[in-house]
Design a protein around this motif. Structure first.
Motif, PDB file in Angstrom:
ATOM      1  N   HIS A 162       0.896  -1.105   0.024  1.00 31.28           N
ATOM      2  CA  HIS A 162      -0.017   0.075   0.138  1.00 31.28           C
ATOM      3  C   HIS A 162       0.946   1.542   0.197  1.00 31.28           C
ATOM      4  CE1 HIS A 162      -3.150  -2.682   2.358  1.00 31.28           C
ATOM      5  NE2 HIS A 162      -3.253  -3.003   0.863  1.00 31.28           N
ATOM      6  N   TRP A 163       1.920   1.285   0.761  1.00 34.30           N
ATOM      7  CA  TRP A 163       2.992   2.269   0.746  1.00 34.30           C
ATOM      8  C   TRP A 163       3.567   2.450  -0.538  1.00 34.30           C
ATOM      9  CZ3 TRP A 163       3.861   5.498   4.859  1.00 34.30           C
ATOM     10  CH2 TRP A 163       2.913   5.060   6.183  1.00 34.30           C
ATOM     11  N   ARG A 164       3.836   1.386  -1.175  1.00 35.34           N
ATOM     12  CA  ARG A 164       4.652   1.259  -2.353  1.00 35.34           C
ATOM     13  C   ARG A 164       3.933   1.922  -3.374  1.00 35.34           C
ATOM     14  NH1 ARG A 164       5.611  -3.704  -2.513  1.00 35.34           N
ATOM     15  NH2 ARG A 164       3.906  -4.331  -4.080  1.00 35.34           N
ATOM     16  N   ARG A 165       2.679   1.653  -3.287  1.00 28.35           N
ATOM     17  CA  ARG A 165       1.658   2.219  -4.264  1.00 28.35           C
ATOM     18  C   ARG A 165       1.304   3.527  -4.168  1.00 28.35           C
ATOM     19  NH1 ARG A 165      -2.055  -3.598  -4.196  1.00 28.35           N
ATOM     20  NH2 ARG A 165      -0.495  -4.754  -5.547  1.00 28.35           N
ATOM     21  N   ASN A 166       1.693   4.149  -3.450  1.00 29.17           N
ATOM     22  CA  ASN A 166       1.323   5.558  -3.184  1.00 29.17           C
ATOM     23  C   ASN A 166       2.437   6.485  -2.936  1.00 29.17           C
ATOM     24  OD1 ASN A 166      -1.835   5.955  -2.694  1.00 29.17           O
ATOM     25  ND2 ASN A 166      -1.161   4.077  -1.650  1.00 29.17           N
ATOM     26  N   VAL A 167       3.762   6.020  -3.474  1.00 32.00           N
ATOM     27  CA  VAL A 167       4.863   6.897  -3.435  1.00 32.00           C
ATOM     28  C   VAL A 167       4.430   8.202  -4.184  1.00 32.00           C
ATOM     29  CG1 VAL A 167       7.099   7.158  -4.552  1.00 32.00           C
ATOM     30  CG2 VAL A 167       6.565   4.973  -3.495  1.00 32.00           C
ATOM     31  N   THR A 168       4.799   9.118  -3.611  1.00 33.62           N
ATOM     32  CA  THR A 168       4.976  10.680  -4.059  1.00 33.62           C
ATOM     33  C   THR A 168       3.290  11.266  -3.584  1.00 33.62           C
ATOM     34  OG1 THR A 168       3.387  10.816  -6.298  1.00 33.62           O
ATOM     35  CG2 THR A 168       5.739  10.477  -6.379  1.00 33.62           C
ATOM     36  N   ARG A 169       2.507  10.251  -2.733  1.00 36.11           N
ATOM     37  CA  ARG A 169       1.397  10.844  -2.195  1.00 36.11           C
ATOM     38  C   ARG A 169       1.763  11.395  -0.626  1.00 36.11           C
ATOM     39  NH1 ARG A 169      -3.680   9.194  -4.227  1.00 36.11           N
ATOM     40  NH2 ARG A 169      -3.389   8.804  -6.334  1.00 36.11           N
ATOM     41  N   LEU A 170       0.716  12.474  -0.338  1.00 36.81           N
ATOM     42  CA  LEU A 170       0.984  12.997   1.085  1.00 36.81           C
ATOM     43  C   LEU A 170       0.117  12.030   1.922  1.00 36.81           C
ATOM     44  CD1 LEU A 170       1.678  15.535   2.413  1.00 36.81           C
ATOM     45  CD2 LEU A 170      -0.361  16.434   2.406  1.00 36.81           C
ATOM     46  N   VAL A 171       0.703  11.776   3.169  1.00 31.00           N
ATOM     47  CA  VAL A 171       0.076  10.946   4.099  1.00 31.00           C
ATOM     48  C   VAL A 171       0.148  11.438   5.344  1.00 31.00           C
ATOM     49  CG1 VAL A 171       0.619   8.572   2.688  1.00 31.00           C
ATOM     50  CG2 VAL A 171       2.418   9.265   4.416  1.00 31.00           C
ATOM     51  N   ALA A 172      -0.778  11.020   6.117  1.00 34.20           N
ATOM     52  CA  ALA A 172      -0.888  11.193   7.528  1.00 34.20           C
ATOM     53  C   ALA A 172      -0.626   9.916   8.479  1.00 34.20           C
ATOM     54  CB  ALA A 172      -2.143  12.079   7.886  1.00 34.20           C
ATOM     55  N   VAL A 173       0.423  10.102   9.231  1.00 33.42           N
ATOM     56  CA  VAL A 173       0.880   8.811   9.966  1.00 33.42           C
ATOM     57  C   VAL A 173       0.623   9.203  11.474  1.00 33.42           C
ATOM     58  CG1 VAL A 173       2.630   7.300  10.340  1.00 33.42           C
ATOM     59  CG2 VAL A 173       2.219   8.211   8.052  1.00 33.42           C
ATOM     60  N   THR A 174       0.053   8.189  12.094  1.00 29.64           N
ATOM     61  CA  THR A 174       0.042   8.115  13.563  1.00 29.64           C
ATOM     62  C   THR A 174       0.770   6.946  14.241  1.00 29.64           C
ATOM     63  OG1 THR A 174      -2.464   8.846  13.683  1.00 29.64           O
ATOM     64  CG2 THR A 174      -1.319   8.158  15.768  1.00 29.64           C
ATOM     65  N   SER A 187       9.954   6.758  -0.849  1.00 27.16           N
ATOM     66  CA  SER A 187      10.159   5.295  -1.104  1.00 27.16           C
ATOM     67  C   SER A 187       9.560   4.515  -0.086  1.00 27.16           C
ATOM     68  CB  SER A 187      11.508   5.194  -1.367  1.00 27.16           C
ATOM     69  OG  SER A 187      12.434   5.535  -0.032  1.00 27.16           O
ATOM     70  N   ALA A 188       9.391   3.212  -0.384  1.00 28.33           N
ATOM     71  CA  ALA A 188       9.018   2.246   0.598  1.00 28.33           C
ATOM     72  C   ALA A 188       9.662   0.795   0.257  1.00 28.33           C
ATOM     73  CB  ALA A 188       7.208   2.035   0.493  1.00 28.33           C
ATOM     74  N   THR A 189       9.964   0.233   1.561  1.00 24.23           N
ATOM     75  CA  THR A 189      10.650  -1.134   1.410  1.00 24.23           C
ATOM     76  C   THR A 189       9.453  -2.176   2.216  1.00 24.23           C
ATOM     77  OG1 THR A 189      11.592  -1.087   3.539  1.00 24.23           O
ATOM     78  CG2 THR A 189      13.024  -0.158   1.535  1.00 24.23           C
ATOM     79  N   ASP A 190      10.237  -3.382   2.407  1.00 27.24           N
ATOM     80  CA  ASP A 190       9.005  -4.009   3.250  1.00 27.24           C
ATOM     81  C   ASP A 190       9.042  -3.962   4.578  1.00 27.24           C
ATOM     82  OD1 ASP A 190       8.511  -5.818   0.798  1.00 27.24           O
ATOM     83  OD2 ASP A 190      10.029  -7.190   1.300  1.00 27.24           O
TER      84      ASP A 190
END
Length: 173
Positions: A97-109, A122-125
């Motif tokens: 899900h992270w990999r598919r949203n590279v360049t997107r703005l995310v809010a993380v708790t 970028s995203a790894t496993d």
């Protein structure tokens, strides 16, 4: 007298649907059966790296429908099949899900309630790199309590490189 089995519990249903969806290079993100009046609604969410087009969704829908008809997995009773992509409001719960949203703005708790908002670089496993106000921050997925893509109406130029026109059309349903 033969007795038909209703395999609509989530695990059995996902185990039945997963190989069908994977034939098309897609991932089964969710499958859920809920009451809808006198019928039931089978909602199936599929996605893949690079996005999924409406034509892809139509192909997967036909294959699922054919398999459900042949194996009678849904048991007796009428149902409606709905196949779609997850959309932008789905939480980021898996590395893909992270990999598919590279360049997107995310809010993380994060664990402990600390909140971070940044653009996925970028995203790894195990981790994602976020651009947080010009600084790179590595976030371990094990530390994430909740993460969601933020909808941007005036997205900065140059952040759409990894998206196709079909992605936007499907996501905004």
């Amino acid at each position: 007298m033969s007795r038909k089995t209703d395999h609509t519990d989530p695990t059995s249903l996902e185990n039945f649907l997963r190989p069908i969806v994977e034939q098309f290079g897609c991932d089964l993100e969710a499958a859920d059966v809920s009451p809808a009046g006198k019928r039931r609604l089978l909602r199936v969410l599929v996605d893949r790296d690079g996005g999924i087009s409406l034509d892809d969704v139509a192909e997967v829908t036909r294959a699922i429908s054919k398999a459900l008809d042949a194996d009678d997995v849904m048991g007796d009773g009428a149902y409606t099949l709905e196949v779609s992509s997850p959309g932008v409001d789905r939480p980021l719960t898996l590395p893909r899900h992270w990999r598919r949203n590279v360049t997107r703005l995310v809010a993380v708790t994060l664990a402990g309630g600390h909140k971070v908002t940044g653009r996925i670089k970028s995203a790894t496993d195990d981790t994602a790199e976020l651009d947080v106000r010009g600084q790179t921050r590595t976030i371990a997925f094990a530390d994430v309590e909740k993460a969601k893509v933020q909808i941007e109406f005036n997205r900065p130029a140059g952040t759409d490189d990894n998206e196709s026109a079909a992605d936007g059309a499907v996501e905004e349903n």
